[in-house]
Design an enzyme around this catalytic site. Structure first.
Site, PDB file in Angstrom:
ATOM      1  N   CYS A 113      16.675  21.646  82.211  1.00  0.00           N
ATOM      2  CA  CYS A 113      16.492  20.300  82.749  1.00  0.00           C
ATOM      3  C   CYS A 113      15.707  20.371  84.059  1.00  0.00           C
ATOM      4  CB  CYS A 113      17.857  19.667  82.980  1.00  0.00           C
ATOM      5  SG  CYS A 113      17.791  18.048  83.771  1.00  0.00           S
ATOM      6  N   CYS A 130      18.255  19.213  87.009  1.00  0.00           N
ATOM      7  CA  CYS A 130      19.412  19.970  87.509  1.00  0.00           C
ATOM      8  C   CYS A 130      19.421  21.437  87.099  1.00  0.00           C
ATOM      9  CB  CYS A 130      20.699  19.310  87.032  1.00  0.00           C
ATOM     10  SG  CYS A 130      21.009  19.513  85.264  1.00  0.00           S
ATOM     11  N   CYS A 138      20.635  14.544  79.547  1.00  0.00           N
ATOM     12  CA  CYS A 138      21.214  15.793  80.029  1.00  0.00           C
ATOM     13  C   CYS A 138      22.696  15.569  80.305  1.00  0.00           C
ATOM     14  CB  CYS A 138      20.490  16.233  81.307  1.00  0.00           C
ATOM     15  SG  CYS A 138      21.269  17.666  82.097  1.00  0.00           S
ATOM     16  N   CYS A 193      23.457  16.184  84.397  1.00  0.00           N
ATOM     17  CA  CYS A 193      23.044  15.266  85.460  1.00  0.00           C
ATOM     18  C   CYS A 193      22.794  13.847  84.964  1.00  0.00           C
ATOM     19  CB  CYS A 193      21.797  15.785  86.181  1.00  0.00           C
ATOM     20  SG  CYS A 193      20.268  15.681  85.225  1.00  0.00           S
ATOM     21  N   CYS A 205      12.830  14.624  70.331  1.00  0.00           N
ATOM     22  CA  CYS A 205      11.501  14.303  70.865  1.00  0.00           C
ATOM     23  C   CYS A 205      11.672  14.171  72.374  1.00  0.00           C
ATOM     24  CB  CYS A 205      11.045  12.991  70.226  1.00  0.00           C
ATOM     25  SG  CYS A 205       9.398  12.498  70.679  1.00  0.00           S
TER      26      CYS A 205
HETATM   27 ZN   LIG Z   1      20.037  17.714  84.065  1.00  0.00          ZN
END
Ligand SMILES: [Zn+2]
Length: 125
Positions: free
Chosen positions: A44, A47, A92, A95, A115
C-alpha cells in the site's frame, strides 16, 4: 500511521491522496506498474501493508494493474454504487485507503480481477 486528513496530505503525493483518500481513479494506462513483471510484493502506497504478490498479477489489458487474488486479510470490500454502477470497492484493510475495484471476470484459480490503481501501490522486490 497518519490520523488526520492533514497528515495524510503531507505524507502522500497529490495523486496518491486523490486516489487513496478521495477514492479517485488514475487515467488508464498511466501506471508504470501495468507492465511490471518482476518478482515482488505490492504494498500500500499509504501505509506500506503487503497487499498483492507478483505471482497473482496478470495482463488484463484494461489499463490498470490487475491481480487475481489479494494477500489473506490484506484488503476489505465495500459495495460501491457511485457513477451509476454497482461495483465492489477494494480498500486497504490496514489504513482504509481506496485501492480500486474487484470484478468477477478474472482468470483461474479465483475468477476474480482486482483492478487496482498503480498509484496506490509500491512494489518491494
Ligand atoms: Zn494501506
Amino acid at each position: 500511521m497518519p490520523e488526520s486528513d492533514e497528515e495524510w496530505r503531507e505524507l502522500l503525493t497529490d495523486e496518491e491522496y486523490r486516489i487513496l483518500r478521495e477514492k479517485g481513479t488514475e487515467p488508464r494506462f498511466s501506471s508504470e506498474l501495468i507492465d511490471y513483471d518482476g518478482e515482488g510484493t505490492f504494498t500500500c502506497a499509504g501505509c506500506g501493508a503487503e497487499l498483492f504478490d507478483s505471482g497473482t498479477k496478470f495482463g488484463s489489458n484494461t489499463g490498470w494493474p490487475s491481480f487475481y487474488d489479494a494477500k489473506e486479510g490484506a484488503v476489505e470490500f465495500e459495495r460501491d454504487t457511485s457513477h451509476g454502477m454497482v461495483r465492489t470497492e477494494v480498500l486497504c484493510a490496514t489504513c482504509g485507503g481506496h485501492l480500486g475495484h474487484v470484478f468477477e471476470d478474472g482468470p483461474d484459480p479465483t475468477g476474480k480481477r482486482f483492478c487496482i490503481n498503480g498509484a496506490a501501490l509500491d512494489v518491494e522486490e
